[in-house]
Design a protein around this motif. Structure first.
Motif, PDB file in Angstrom:
ATOM      1  N   GLY A 156     -10.677   7.574 -10.708  1.00 42.83           N
ATOM      2  CA  GLY A 156     -10.655   6.183 -11.106  1.00 42.83           C
ATOM      3  C   GLY A 156     -11.055   5.186  -9.863  1.00 42.83           C
ATOM      4  O   GLY A 156     -11.903   4.385  -9.973  1.00 42.83           O
ATOM      5  N   VAL A 157     -10.584   5.643  -8.593  1.00 38.47           N
ATOM      6  CA  VAL A 157     -10.790   4.730  -7.625  1.00 38.47           C
ATOM      7  C   VAL A 157     -11.042   5.717  -6.234  1.00 38.47           C
ATOM      8  O   VAL A 157     -10.287   6.619  -6.283  1.00 38.47           O
ATOM      9  N   GLY A 158     -11.759   5.215  -5.475  1.00 40.90           N
ATOM     10  CA  GLY A 158     -12.210   5.951  -4.211  1.00 40.90           C
ATOM     11  C   GLY A 158     -12.348   5.039  -2.976  1.00 40.90           C
ATOM     12  O   GLY A 158     -12.967   4.107  -3.111  1.00 40.90           O
ATOM     13  N   LEU A 159     -11.969   5.758  -1.525  1.00 42.87           N
ATOM     14  CA  LEU A 159     -12.185   4.969  -0.461  1.00 42.87           C
ATOM     15  C   LEU A 159     -12.927   6.042   0.248  1.00 42.87           C
ATOM     16  O   LEU A 159     -12.504   7.061   0.750  1.00 42.87           O
ATOM     17  N   SER A 160     -14.255   5.594   0.587  1.00 42.63           N
ATOM     18  CA  SER A 160     -15.143   6.716   1.081  1.00 42.63           C
ATOM     19  C   SER A 160     -16.250   6.592   1.794  1.00 42.63           C
ATOM     20  O   SER A 160     -16.811   5.301   1.424  1.00 42.63           O
ATOM     21  N   LEU A 161     -16.928   7.006   2.664  1.00 43.12           N
ATOM     22  CA  LEU A 161     -18.233   6.758   2.984  1.00 43.12           C
ATOM     23  C   LEU A 161     -19.227   7.141   1.924  1.00 43.12           C
ATOM     24  O   LEU A 161     -18.795   7.794   0.745  1.00 43.12           O
ATOM     25  N   TYR A 162     -20.501   6.461   1.982  1.00 33.14           N
ATOM     26  CA  TYR A 162     -21.156   6.504   0.647  1.00 33.14           C
ATOM     27  C   TYR A 162     -22.512   6.157   1.134  1.00 33.14           C
ATOM     28  O   TYR A 162     -23.026   5.122   1.787  1.00 33.14           O
ATOM     29  N   ARG A 163     -23.644   7.398   0.838  1.00 27.57           N
ATOM     30  CA  ARG A 163     -24.924   7.040   1.214  1.00 27.57           C
ATOM     31  C   ARG A 163     -25.681   6.271   0.318  1.00 27.57           C
ATOM     32  O   ARG A 163     -25.490   6.313  -0.848  1.00 27.57           O
ATOM     33  N   ARG A 276     -16.000   7.850  27.203  1.00 29.33           N
ATOM     34  CA  ARG A 276     -17.404   7.018  26.689  1.00 29.33           C
ATOM     35  C   ARG A 276     -18.566   7.348  27.387  1.00 29.33           C
ATOM     36  O   ARG A 276     -18.683   7.225  28.529  1.00 29.33           O
ATOM     37  N   LEU A 277     -19.614   7.835  26.355  1.00 26.45           N
ATOM     38  CA  LEU A 277     -20.864   8.232  27.044  1.00 26.45           C
ATOM     39  C   LEU A 277     -21.897   7.114  26.542  1.00 26.45           C
ATOM     40  O   LEU A 277     -21.821   6.617  25.466  1.00 26.45           O
ATOM     41  N   PRO A 278     -23.112   7.137  27.336  1.00 25.80           N
ATOM     42  CA  PRO A 278     -24.370   6.360  26.623  1.00 25.80           C
ATOM     43  C   PRO A 278     -24.677   6.834  25.416  1.00 25.80           C
ATOM     44  O   PRO A 278     -24.365   8.053  24.930  1.00 25.80           O
ATOM     45  N   PRO A 279     -25.217   5.766  24.492  1.00 26.40           N
ATOM     46  CA  PRO A 279     -25.623   4.451  24.918  1.00 26.40           C
ATOM     47  C   PRO A 279     -24.436   3.616  24.784  1.00 26.40           C
ATOM     48  O   PRO A 279     -23.624   3.896  24.066  1.00 26.40           O
ATOM     49  N   GLU A 280     -24.504   2.411  25.673  1.00 27.38           N
ATOM     50  CA  GLU A 280     -23.699   1.506  25.594  1.00 27.38           C
ATOM     51  C   GLU A 280     -23.175   0.804  24.197  1.00 27.38           C
ATOM     52  O   GLU A 280     -22.086   0.565  23.809  1.00 27.38           O
ATOM     53  N   GLU A 281     -24.301   0.549  23.531  1.00 26.80           N
ATOM     54  CA  GLU A 281     -24.151  -0.164  22.119  1.00 26.80           C
ATOM     55  C   GLU A 281     -23.790   0.845  21.107  1.00 26.80           C
ATOM     56  O   GLU A 281     -23.656   0.481  19.996  1.00 26.80           O
ATOM     57  N   GLY A 282     -23.696   2.288  21.461  1.00 26.05           N
ATOM     58  CA  GLY A 282     -23.198   3.113  20.398  1.00 26.05           C
ATOM     59  C   GLY A 282     -24.237   3.648  19.578  1.00 26.05           C
ATOM     60  O   GLY A 282     -25.313   3.606  19.739  1.00 26.05           O
ATOM     61  N   VAL A 283     -23.967   4.386  18.538  1.00 22.58           N
ATOM     62  CA  VAL A 283     -25.092   5.213  18.121  1.00 22.58           C
ATOM     63  C   VAL A 283     -25.496   4.684  16.557  1.00 22.58           C
ATOM     64  O   VAL A 283     -26.587   4.516  16.557  1.00 22.58           O
ATOM     65  N   ALA A 284     -24.358   4.496  15.695  1.00 24.53           N
ATOM     66  CA  ALA A 284     -24.670   3.835  14.640  1.00 24.53           C
ATOM     67  C   ALA A 284     -23.355   3.349  13.928  1.00 24.53           C
ATOM     68  O   ALA A 284     -22.333   3.611  14.099  1.00 24.53           O
ATOM     69  N   ASP A 285     -23.652   2.357  13.190  1.00 30.40           N
ATOM     70  CA  ASP A 285     -22.625   1.649  12.234  1.00 30.40           C
ATOM     71  C   ASP A 285     -22.423   2.511  10.983  1.00 30.40           C
ATOM     72  O   ASP A 285     -23.370   2.661  10.101  1.00 30.40           O
ATOM     73  N   ILE A 286     -21.476   3.190  10.674  1.00 26.86           N
ATOM     74  CA  ILE A 286     -20.998   3.835   9.367  1.00 26.86           C
ATOM     75  C   ILE A 286     -20.027   3.093   8.453  1.00 26.86           C
ATOM     76  O   ILE A 286     -19.377   2.643   8.928  1.00 26.86           O
ATOM     77  N   ASP A 287     -20.563   2.735   7.240  1.00 25.78           N
ATOM     78  CA  ASP A 287     -19.816   1.867   6.427  1.00 25.78           C
ATOM     79  C   ASP A 287     -18.812   2.734   5.449  1.00 25.78           C
ATOM     80  O   ASP A 287     -19.237   3.921   4.890  1.00 25.78           O
ATOM     81  N   MET A 288     -17.928   2.333   5.211  1.00 24.97           N
ATOM     82  CA  MET A 288     -16.879   2.922   4.249  1.00 24.97           C
ATOM     83  C   MET A 288     -16.665   1.746   3.206  1.00 24.97           C
ATOM     84  O   MET A 288     -16.563   0.581   3.300  1.00 24.97           O
ATOM     85  N   TYR A 289     -16.590   2.269   1.887  1.00 27.62           N
ATOM     86  CA  TYR A 289     -16.564   1.403   0.738  1.00 27.62           C
ATOM     87  C   TYR A 289     -15.479   1.776  -0.307  1.00 27.62           C
ATOM     88  O   TYR A 289     -14.951   2.731  -0.443  1.00 27.62           O
ATOM     89  N   LEU A 290     -15.044   0.855  -1.104  1.00 24.48           N
ATOM     90  CA  LEU A 290     -14.408   0.896  -2.336  1.00 24.48           C
ATOM     91  C   LEU A 290     -15.216   1.249  -3.355  1.00 24.48           C
ATOM     92  O   LEU A 290     -16.141   0.898  -3.589  1.00 24.48           O
TER      93      LEU A 290
END
Length: 338
Positions: A156-163, A276-290
């Protein structure tokens, strides 16, 4: 075969319902071998189940030629019917357990591991206070498994990464953005780059990598693979796992460098287990969803949780949701009233 004829064939009391579940898994994995792994049985057993179902219905359901995999017209119709049947069976127990006077029954929550959020913890606490008769069952699964289960109406319900949220993904799932996690590159205490400053991305390109199983093009962590490809990383992927905890362990052990969520490993960095290694701004933002399937009839417990979660979490910014704890008086003020 006409739709009504297939319906009659599938509803006969001679059909083993497990054959439908196996067929659904084969279709979603698009591979007999991967279906066998998913179902924890042998590949010959999967092949036998498919053959038995085809013999029972009198039609070929899947055509395979080498790596090509195609559903026949009968297979497409069986997929439609089996998805509805399996979804109904999956929620049968929960619906029988519900009470008329108040929200009760079983809430099956499908979730990825290591959700690091004080807001989420307080959200669960508030839900339990409002609905003490709801029994919560938390099943930890991979993101792809969660999306498949919801698409099949088996959860019924999930909390997950979602492409590709918001696009025509074909699974029909509704979603609400919950967490935005910044992934960055780290090495462990046993790695030769640990403690070194003044590094640039060019210094990392030949390093071996520890990778998530879903860190590949087309999967939920595809942005991490895209980053490596765009910057020309040439080192080998020496270890993989679907588990964040295992990736973190392997990076610490020096198998290679790897991407991890900044907020989850902050303590490891402070304790000098990770660097922590480069790049300073990080690699990517990964979103999690209901996530939930609007075509599936929600139980009262599921509907109450979705409503509660959406209203509770919306009171906090994305940055606040990543915190380890929530100020108790602030949480009380922001919590939805019963």
């Amino acid at each position: 075969m006409e739709r009504s004829a297939l319906d009659r064939a599938l509803l006969t009391d001679r059909l083993d319902w497990n054959l439908l579940r196996t067929f659904l898994t084969i279709v979603h994995e698009r591979s007999l071998s991967r279906a066998a792994v998913r179902l924890h049985i042998t590949q010959p057993a999967v092949s036998l189940a498919l053959r038995r179902l085809e013999e029972h219905l009198g039609h070929t359901l899947i055509e395979r030629r080498g790596s090509n995999f195609r559903l026949t017209r009968a297979g497409e119709e069986v997929l439609r019917i089996a998805t509805d049947v399996y979804g109904s069976v999956a929620r049968l127990g929960a619906e029988l357990a519900e009470q008329q006077d108040e929200v009760s029954g079983l809430l099956r929550l499908l979730t990825v591991s290591r959700i690091h959020s004080g807001v989420y913890d307080e959200c669960l606490a508030a839900f339990h206070r409002q609905h003490p008769r709801v029994t919560l069952q938390v099943d930890v699964m991979r993101s792809t498994e969660i999306a498949d289960a919801l698409a099949q109406k088996a959860g019924g319900v999930g909390l997950s990464l979602y492409r590709q949220p918001g696009r025509q993904s074909g699974d029909g799932l509704e979603h609400m953005l919950f967490l935005r996690q910044r992934y960055a590159i780290f090495c462990g205490r046993h790695h030769r780059l640990f403690g070194r400053t003044g590094l640039a991305i060019a210094d990392l390109l030949a390093e071996h990598f520890v990778s998530f199983s879903s860190d590949q093009l087309g999967d939920v962590l595809a942005p991490l693979a895209v980053f490596r490809d765009q910057h020309g990383f040439s080192g080998q992927i020496v270890a993989t796992s679907p588990s964040l905890d295992e990736i973190r362990r392997l990076v610490f052990a020096g198998y290679g460098i790897g991407c991890l969520p900044e907020h989850i490993v902050a303590d490891d960095v402070a304790q000098q287990r990770l660097w922590r290694l480069p790049p300073e701004e990080g690699v990517a933002d990964i979103d999690m969803y209901l996530l939930w399937n609007p075509e599936r009839r929600q139980t009262p417990a599921e509907a109450a949780f979705i409503e509660h979660f959406r209203h509770y979490v919306a009171r906090y910014s994305l940055m606040e949701r990543l915190g380890e704890s929530v100020n108790a008086p602030l949480a009380a003020l922001r919590a939805p009233t019963a």
